[in-house]
Write a protein that holds these residues in place. Structure first.
Motif, PDB file in Angstrom:
ATOM      1  N   MET A   1      -5.011  -4.844   1.670  1.00  0.00           N
ATOM      2  CA  MET A   1      -4.815  -4.405   0.312  1.00  0.00           C
ATOM      3  C   MET A   1      -5.179  -2.937   0.133  1.00  0.00           C
ATOM      4  N   LEU A   2      -6.219  -2.486   0.847  1.00  0.00           N
ATOM      5  CA  LEU A   2      -6.642  -1.086   0.723  1.00  0.00           C
ATOM      6  C   LEU A   2      -5.521  -0.141   1.146  1.00  0.00           C
ATOM      7  N   ARG A   3      -4.841  -0.464   2.240  1.00  0.00           N
ATOM      8  CA  ARG A   3      -3.716   0.379   2.675  1.00  0.00           C
ATOM      9  C   ARG A   3      -2.655   0.482   1.598  1.00  0.00           C
ATOM     10  N   ARG A   4      -2.387  -0.622   0.951  1.00  0.00           N
ATOM     11  CA  ARG A   4      -1.349  -0.635  -0.074  1.00  0.00           C
ATOM     12  C   ARG A   4      -1.746   0.231  -1.266  1.00  0.00           C
ATOM     13  N   TYR A   5      -3.015   0.152  -1.692  1.00  0.00           N
ATOM     14  CA  TYR A   5      -3.471   0.989  -2.802  1.00  0.00           C
ATOM     15  C   TYR A   5      -3.442   2.469  -2.437  1.00  0.00           C
ATOM     16  N   ILE A   6      -3.850   2.781  -1.230  1.00  0.00           N
ATOM     17  CA  ILE A   6      -3.812   4.180  -0.783  1.00  0.00           C
ATOM     18  C   ILE A   6      -2.367   4.679  -0.758  1.00  0.00           C
ATOM     19  N   ALA A   7      -1.458   3.850  -0.236  1.00  0.00           N
ATOM     20  CA  ALA A   7      -0.034   4.216  -0.188  1.00  0.00           C
ATOM     21  C   ALA A   7       0.505   4.441  -1.595  1.00  0.00           C
ATOM     22  N   PHE A   8       0.127   3.571  -2.529  1.00  0.00           N
ATOM     23  CA  PHE A   8       0.566   3.714  -3.915  1.00  0.00           C
ATOM     24  C   PHE A   8       0.089   5.042  -4.498  1.00  0.00           C
ATOM     25  N   VAL A   9      -1.173   5.370  -4.275  1.00  0.00           N
ATOM     26  CA  VAL A   9      -1.732   6.623  -4.797  1.00  0.00           C
ATOM     27  C   VAL A   9      -1.009   7.828  -4.195  1.00  0.00           C
TER      28      VAL A   9
ATOM     29  N   PHE B   1       4.783  -8.847  -6.390  1.00  0.00           N
ATOM     30  CA  PHE B   1       5.517  -7.761  -5.770  1.00  0.00           C
ATOM     31  C   PHE B   1       5.818  -8.102  -4.322  1.00  0.00           C
ATOM     32  N   PRO B   2       6.908  -7.575  -3.788  1.00  0.00           N
ATOM     33  CA  PRO B   2       7.259  -7.873  -2.399  1.00  0.00           C
ATOM     34  C   PRO B   2       6.215  -7.327  -1.441  1.00  0.00           C
ATOM     35  N   PRO B   3       6.076  -7.953  -0.296  1.00  0.00           N
ATOM     36  CA  PRO B   3       5.014  -7.555   0.628  1.00  0.00           C
ATOM     37  C   PRO B   3       5.281  -6.220   1.322  1.00  0.00           C
ATOM     38  N   ALA B   4       4.226  -5.476   1.473  1.00  0.00           N
ATOM     39  CA  ALA B   4       4.225  -4.301   2.336  1.00  0.00           C
ATOM     40  C   ALA B   4       3.344  -4.702   3.513  1.00  0.00           C
ATOM     41  N   VAL B   5       3.911  -4.706   4.699  1.00  0.00           N
ATOM     42  CA  VAL B   5       3.207  -5.185   5.884  1.00  0.00           C
ATOM     43  C   VAL B   5       3.082  -4.067   6.901  1.00  0.00           C
ATOM     44  N   ARG B   6       2.209  -4.254   7.864  1.00  0.00           N
ATOM     45  CA  ARG B   6       2.022  -3.225   8.885  1.00  0.00           C
ATOM     46  C   ARG B   6       3.270  -3.099   9.747  1.00  0.00           C
ATOM     47  N   ARG B   7       3.694  -1.866   9.970  1.00  0.00           N
ATOM     48  CA  ARG B   7       4.879  -1.604  10.781  1.00  0.00           C
ATOM     49  C   ARG B   7       4.726  -2.198  12.182  1.00  0.00           C
ATOM     50  N   CYS B   8       3.531  -2.095  12.754  1.00  0.00           N
ATOM     51  CA  CYS B   8       3.316  -2.590  14.109  1.00  0.00           C
ATOM     52  C   CYS B   8       3.534  -4.114  14.176  1.00  0.00           C
ATOM     53  N   ASP B   9       3.245  -4.846  13.088  1.00  0.00           N
ATOM     54  CA  ASP B   9       3.482  -6.287  13.079  1.00  0.00           C
ATOM     55  C   ASP B   9       4.981  -6.593  13.055  1.00  0.00           C
TER      56      ASP B   9
ATOM     57  N   LEU C   1       2.420   6.807   5.868  1.00  0.00           N
ATOM     58  CA  LEU C   1       1.123   7.361   6.247  1.00  0.00           C
ATOM     59  C   LEU C   1       0.072   6.273   6.456  1.00  0.00           C
ATOM     60  N   CYS C   2       0.270   5.139   5.800  1.00  0.00           N
ATOM     61  CA  CYS C   2      -0.673   4.016   5.938  1.00  0.00           C
ATOM     62  C   CYS C   2      -0.183   2.976   6.949  1.00  0.00           C
ATOM     63  N   GLY C   3       0.934   3.245   7.611  1.00  0.00           N
ATOM     64  CA  GLY C   3       1.450   2.330   8.620  1.00  0.00           C
ATOM     65  C   GLY C   3       2.099   1.084   8.063  1.00  0.00           C
TER      66      GLY C   3
END
Length: 125
Positions: free
Chosen positions: A1-9, A110-118, A67-69
């Motif tokens: 969740m932290l990655r998603r909030y950082i990406a949003f900001v 909201f639709p999921p934002a998942v790690r690119r590596c996954d 930037l957050c992957g």
């Protein structure tokens, strides 16, 4: 969740930065200074749409998510989002942020934002 909030900001700051730049440019020109605020608002909406729909359709991610992957996938089948899917969620995001004053989270549907590596580990969708 932290990655998603950082990406949003990051994405939010990018869109506001573009709007501020348009405002400053219009305000610096005497003939356009009266249009500075409407031009900034239009620039913000346009930057948001282009970034979150067109760019994300091509690259499956926004600048903040990259930037957050993170990448966005469709929650129903895990595939890359279509243009229609992205337009729908952009419009929902506008309503939620500007009317309900809420930040987008998975709990709100909201639709999921998942790690690119996954996603890459599962194979390109």
């Amino acid at each position: 969740m932290l990655r998603r909030y950082i990406a949003f900001v990051i994405d939010f700051v990018l869109h506001v930065g573009i709007a501020f730049g348009v405002y400053a440019a219009c305000d610096a020109i005497a003939d356009l200074s009266a249009l500075a605020l409407p031009a900034a608002a239009l620039a913000w909406v346009t930057a948001s749409f282009v970034h979150r729909v067109i760019i994300q359709r091509i690259f499956h991610t926004t600048a903040g998510k990259a930037l957050c992957g993170l990448v966005m996938i469709r929650s129903d089948d895990g595939r890359w989002p279509t243009a229609g899917f992205l337009v729908k969620w952009w419009l929902i995001g506008v309503v939620v942020i500007f009317i309900d004053n809420m930040a987008p989270t998975d709990e709100n549907g909201f639709p999921p934002a998942v790690r690119r590596c996954d996603v890459e580990a599962l194979g390109a969708r």
